[in-house]
Design a protein around this motif. Sequence first.
Motif, PDB file in Angstrom:
ATOM      1  N   ARG A  16       0.699  -1.397  -0.053  1.00 48.43           N
ATOM      2  CA  ARG A  16       0.328   0.646   0.141  1.00 48.43           C
ATOM      3  C   ARG A  16       1.130   0.958  -0.235  1.00 48.43           C
ATOM      4  NH1 ARG A  16      -4.803  -1.153   4.956  1.00 48.43           N
ATOM      5  NH2 ARG A  16      -5.829  -2.453   2.824  1.00 48.43           N
ATOM      6  N   ALA A  73     -10.571  -3.466 -13.631  1.00 46.27           N
ATOM      7  CA  ALA A  73     -11.602  -1.869 -13.063  1.00 46.27           C
ATOM      8  C   ALA A  73     -11.408  -0.976 -14.027  1.00 46.27           C
ATOM      9  CB  ALA A  73     -11.447  -1.728 -11.891  1.00 46.27           C
ATOM     10  N   THR A  96     -14.325   0.246 -16.677  1.00 41.99           N
ATOM     11  CA  THR A  96     -14.570   1.482 -16.777  1.00 41.99           C
ATOM     12  C   THR A  96     -14.271   2.334 -17.639  1.00 41.99           C
ATOM     13  OG1 THR A  96     -14.512   1.225 -14.531  1.00 41.99           O
ATOM     14  CG2 THR A  96     -15.098   3.781 -15.436  1.00 41.99           C
ATOM     15  N   GLU A 118     -20.675  -0.377 -12.169  1.00 39.60           N
ATOM     16  CA  GLU A 118     -19.617  -0.955 -11.881  1.00 39.60           C
ATOM     17  C   GLU A 118     -19.561  -1.774 -10.973  1.00 39.60           C
ATOM     18  OE1 GLU A 118     -18.306   1.534  -8.162  1.00 39.60           O
ATOM     19  OE2 GLU A 118     -16.063  -0.120  -8.124  1.00 39.60           O
ATOM     20  N   ARG A 165     -16.986  -8.885   2.747  1.00 42.14           N
ATOM     21  CA  ARG A 165     -16.507  -8.354   4.052  1.00 42.14           C
ATOM     22  C   ARG A 165     -16.737  -9.572   4.894  1.00 42.14           C
ATOM     23  NH1 ARG A 165     -15.338  -4.914   1.377  1.00 42.14           N
ATOM     24  NH2 ARG A 165     -15.918  -2.475   2.036  1.00 42.14           N
ATOM     25  N   GLY A 195     -18.999   4.285  -5.701  1.00 36.40           N
ATOM     26  CA  GLY A 195     -17.618   4.209  -6.552  1.00 36.40           C
ATOM     27  C   GLY A 195     -16.669   3.492  -6.648  1.00 36.40           C
ATOM     28  N   TRP A 196     -15.348   4.138  -5.544  1.00 34.95           N
ATOM     29  CA  TRP A 196     -14.029   3.995  -5.067  1.00 34.95           C
ATOM     30  C   TRP A 196     -14.300   4.167  -3.759  1.00 34.95           C
ATOM     31  CZ3 TRP A 196     -10.900   4.462  -8.936  1.00 34.95           C
ATOM     32  CH2 TRP A 196     -11.573   5.886 -10.755  1.00 34.95           C
ATOM     33  N   THR A 199     -13.218   1.491   4.050  1.00 37.12           N
ATOM     34  CA  THR A 199     -12.130   1.354   2.669  1.00 37.12           C
ATOM     35  C   THR A 199     -12.406   1.909   0.855  1.00 37.12           C
ATOM     36  OG1 THR A 199     -12.196  -1.106   3.025  1.00 37.12           O
ATOM     37  CG2 THR A 199     -12.127  -0.954   1.087  1.00 37.12           C
ATOM     38  N   CYS A 245     -10.727   2.890  -2.819  1.00 35.09           N
ATOM     39  CA  CYS A 245      -9.428   2.700  -3.385  1.00 35.09           C
ATOM     40  C   CYS A 245      -8.276   2.897  -3.615  1.00 35.09           C
ATOM     41  CB  CYS A 245     -10.628   2.591  -5.065  1.00 35.09           C
ATOM     42  SG  CYS A 245      -9.195   2.724  -6.567  1.00 35.09           S
ATOM     43  N   LEU A 246      -7.279   2.354  -3.133  1.00 33.08           N
ATOM     44  CA  LEU A 246      -5.735   3.540  -2.709  1.00 33.08           C
ATOM     45  C   LEU A 246      -5.248   3.005  -4.533  1.00 33.08           C
ATOM     46  CD1 LEU A 246      -4.701  -0.055  -0.133  1.00 33.08           C
ATOM     47  CD2 LEU A 246      -5.652   3.367   0.070  1.00 33.08           C
ATOM     48  N   ALA A 299      -6.605   6.352 -11.852  1.00 34.72           N
ATOM     49  CA  ALA A 299      -7.394   4.844 -12.365  1.00 34.72           C
ATOM     50  C   ALA A 299      -7.557   6.678 -12.918  1.00 34.72           C
ATOM     51  CB  ALA A 299      -8.188   4.280 -11.403  1.00 34.72           C
ATOM     52  N   LEU A 325      -7.991   7.304 -17.246  1.00 32.73           N
ATOM     53  CA  LEU A 325      -9.376   6.820 -17.713  1.00 32.73           C
ATOM     54  C   LEU A 325      -9.284   8.750 -18.903  1.00 32.73           C
ATOM     55  CD1 LEU A 325     -11.993   5.453 -14.630  1.00 32.73           C
ATOM     56  CD2 LEU A 325     -11.111   5.142 -16.601  1.00 32.73           C
TER      57      LEU A 325
HETATM   58  C1  HEM Z   1     -11.641   2.872 -12.538  1.00 32.10           C
HETATM   59  C2  HEM Z   1     -10.876   2.089 -12.016  1.00 32.10           C
HETATM   60  C3  HEM Z   1     -10.893   1.313 -10.727  1.00 32.10           C
HETATM   61  C4  HEM Z   1     -12.048   1.255  -9.484  1.00 32.10           C
HETATM   62  C5  HEM Z   1     -13.318   1.543 -10.349  1.00 32.10           C
HETATM   63  C6  HEM Z   1     -12.152   0.905  -8.373  1.00 32.10           C
HETATM   64  C7  HEM Z   1     -12.644   0.795  -7.220  1.00 32.10           C
HETATM   65  C8  HEM Z   1     -12.047   0.348  -6.111  1.00 32.10           C
HETATM   66  C9  HEM Z   1     -13.473   0.293  -5.253  1.00 32.10           C
HETATM   67  C10 HEM Z   1     -14.801  -0.243  -5.135  1.00 32.10           C
HETATM   68  C11 HEM Z   1     -13.072  -0.539  -3.807  1.00 32.10           C
HETATM   69  C12 HEM Z   1     -13.223  -0.495  -2.602  1.00 32.10           C
HETATM   70  C13 HEM Z   1     -13.929  -1.977  -2.688  1.00 32.10           C
HETATM   71  C14 HEM Z   1     -14.953  -2.002  -1.513  1.00 32.10           C
HETATM   72  O1  HEM Z   1     -14.592  -1.825  -0.728  1.00 32.10           O
HETATM   73  O2  HEM Z   1     -15.137  -3.498  -2.019  1.00 32.10           O
HETATM   74  C15 HEM Z   1     -11.334  -0.972  -4.107  1.00 32.10           C
HETATM   75  C16 HEM Z   1      -9.885  -0.791  -3.518  1.00 32.10           C
HETATM   76  C17 HEM Z   1      -8.951  -0.757  -4.087  1.00 32.10           C
HETATM   77  N1  HEM Z   1      -8.334  -0.645  -5.140  1.00 32.10           N
HETATM   78 FE1  HEM Z   1      -9.407  -0.068  -6.782  1.00 32.10          FE
HETATM   79  N2  HEM Z   1     -10.758   0.844  -8.292  1.00 32.10           N
HETATM   80  C18 HEM Z   1      -9.800   0.797  -9.764  1.00 32.10           C
HETATM   81  C19 HEM Z   1      -9.031   0.925 -10.571  1.00 32.10           C
HETATM   82  C20 HEM Z   1      -7.380   0.700  -9.134  1.00 32.10           C
HETATM   83  C21 HEM Z   1      -5.968   0.811  -9.585  1.00 32.10           C
HETATM   84  C22 HEM Z   1      -6.078   1.032 -10.892  1.00 32.10           C
HETATM   85  C23 HEM Z   1      -5.418  -0.261  -8.401  1.00 32.10           C
HETATM   86  C24 HEM Z   1      -4.260   0.026  -8.209  1.00 32.10           C
HETATM   87  C25 HEM Z   1      -3.400   0.220  -8.705  1.00 32.10           C
HETATM   88  C26 HEM Z   1      -6.594  -0.169  -7.389  1.00 32.10           C
HETATM   89  C27 HEM Z   1      -5.871  -0.311  -6.291  1.00 32.10           C
HETATM   90  C28 HEM Z   1      -7.090  -1.082  -5.137  1.00 32.10           C
HETATM   91  C29 HEM Z   1      -7.031  -1.536  -4.014  1.00 32.10           C
HETATM   92  C30 HEM Z   1      -5.292  -1.420  -3.588  1.00 32.10           C
HETATM   93  C31 HEM Z   1      -7.710  -1.460  -2.855  1.00 32.10           C
HETATM   94  C32 HEM Z   1      -8.147  -1.850  -1.848  1.00 32.10           C
HETATM   95  C33 HEM Z   1      -7.770  -0.764  -0.637  1.00 32.10           C
HETATM   96  C34 HEM Z   1      -7.775  -1.561   1.025  1.00 32.10           C
HETATM   97  O3  HEM Z   1      -7.377  -2.358   1.033  1.00 32.10           O
HETATM   98  O4  HEM Z   1      -7.761  -0.535   2.030  1.00 32.10           O
HETATM   99  N3  HEM Z   1      -7.887   0.185  -7.719  1.00 32.10           N
HETATM  100  N4  HEM Z   1     -11.415   0.129  -6.057  1.00 32.10           N
END
Ligand code: HEM
Length: 517
Positions: free
Chosen positions: A143, A297, A301, A377, A383, A439-440, A445, A447-448, A453, A457
Amino acid sequence: MYPVGIPSSVEAFLSTGIAGQLLIAFILLFFILSLCSCLMDEQYQDPAMPVPLPEHSLFTILPFFHQRFDFLNWGFRATGQPIFQFRLFRNTVIAVSGEASRRTFLTSKGLDLNEGFKYLSGSIPVVPGVTSNITSRHVSIVRKRLAVAQREERLQALIPELLLDCQRVMESWGVSGSCDPFKNIYELLFQISVRSLTCSEIADDSAVVARLQKLYDTLDRWNTPAAVLFPWLPSPGAVFKLLATKQIYGVVCGAINARQQSGISRNDMLQILLDHEDEHLVVVGFIMGLLVAGARATGATASWMITFLGCHSDWKVKAAAEIQSLISTHSSSSSTPSSTSHLQNLSERLSTIPVCAWESSTPILDAIIRETLRLAEPHTAMRRNLGPEVQFGDKVVPTGAFVLYQFSDVHLDERIYPNPWEFDPGRSTDSKVPFSWIGWGAGKTVCLGQRLAKLELKLIAAMFLLGMDFDIVDRSGKHMATPPRPNWNDTLLCQPQNGSFKLRFQQTPSPRLDGVI
Ligand code: HEM
């Protein structure tokens, strides 16, 4: 006398033909599974717990994996409750919906994302004895490195490289034609994800990128119920997934070794990881794990964003004007084009726009991305409750249970989003409903990788909007003014089942930049 006893039964079994043996094995398996799940179904009847589904638990497995959107919606209807439970063999799974449950789901400390995904999704590639040993300490280093990867100076250096990739891939489609956005745009996103998250040795070699994408596709295709629920069972899914994962591991290790042996330092993600002197497990875990999170993802998108724009010329025009204005503000009009290729000239001009402008001066693109994520999405957040018990209204989620929240519950709620299936980036965003857009992610939690991203886009949108004339056409080649409806049962791409539309494109010779370049 009838033959009795285990040896005679085995003899009788062996003397049956292969078809008979398979039939007997299938009946036995079905019998054992039914018995196990009947015994488990008996434990259901605690009134403090969410109500179980009326269906026998054996019949919930396939719909959960293959028709998840329909299945969960059916569950809420069939039980008449906003929270219900079902079994995936030994696991108790609880699906929740509604505003209060959403808040509890997103904010409860004990609900763990990693454990949820590890057991119910099966989408994270695991090499036994290698990445299976990743601990929470490794995850927290990954992370931190992802944050480094998205620092402003790193993203600024990445922009020209990503645009060059876009230009190269888009030129490979030809000057005009039609294509499947879920194939071509997805491929493009895979390429730029590899560029952002791995190393130049891999990203510069289109054959290796194509091979990697194929291997990741294999992981998705063989993410069967048996492979996810019984990863230790040598089912075809588990075997193919293991083989693909080992090959991905081989490609990644090959690139790491080549870099270390060459002694040459490069400006890419692998170098950042090596310069931090991270252990091998962190480097491999970062690349293998984040390519899954990033490419899938972002690819889905981007495919939908261009599809929606291809049907909505009004938003296409507005977004193109926004990018033209960025170019006029940030890019010198006196510079002469270095090439006769319009896409190359465009990518060079876009490269000069600073990250901060992409981030803070593109409200139209922001609204388009936000609306694309709302509508297409197909995420079900998963969980596992690591304890203690969590109260959802008057129902209890016990320690160890899995909990699901499907994003459609809020993103397709017509009380918050009137006419929810309509793509309308102009919708009001000031809903008073808590967590009305996620959406993120949200709460505990988020999106990191969202900074990277969003930038990817926007760069893709810019290359399409100023580099091509494009629209969406049906089978007979007729322009579609109404976009196809996203298929939420496809948990990866939200892709409609029959592939009944195409992206029609033609590279613009240069008119979009007249007056700008
Ligand atoms: C349009 C592209 C993306 C969307 C829509 C997206 C969306 C999300 C969402 C909704 C979550 C939370 C999931 C949940 O609560 O179940 C998440 C978590 C995460 N995303 Fe993304 N994501 C995208 C791209 C990326 C990219 C490019 C990366 C890394 C290079 C990434 C890394 C992560 C990580 C590491 C987490 C987990 C966070 C945690 O453990 O607290 N995502 N993402």
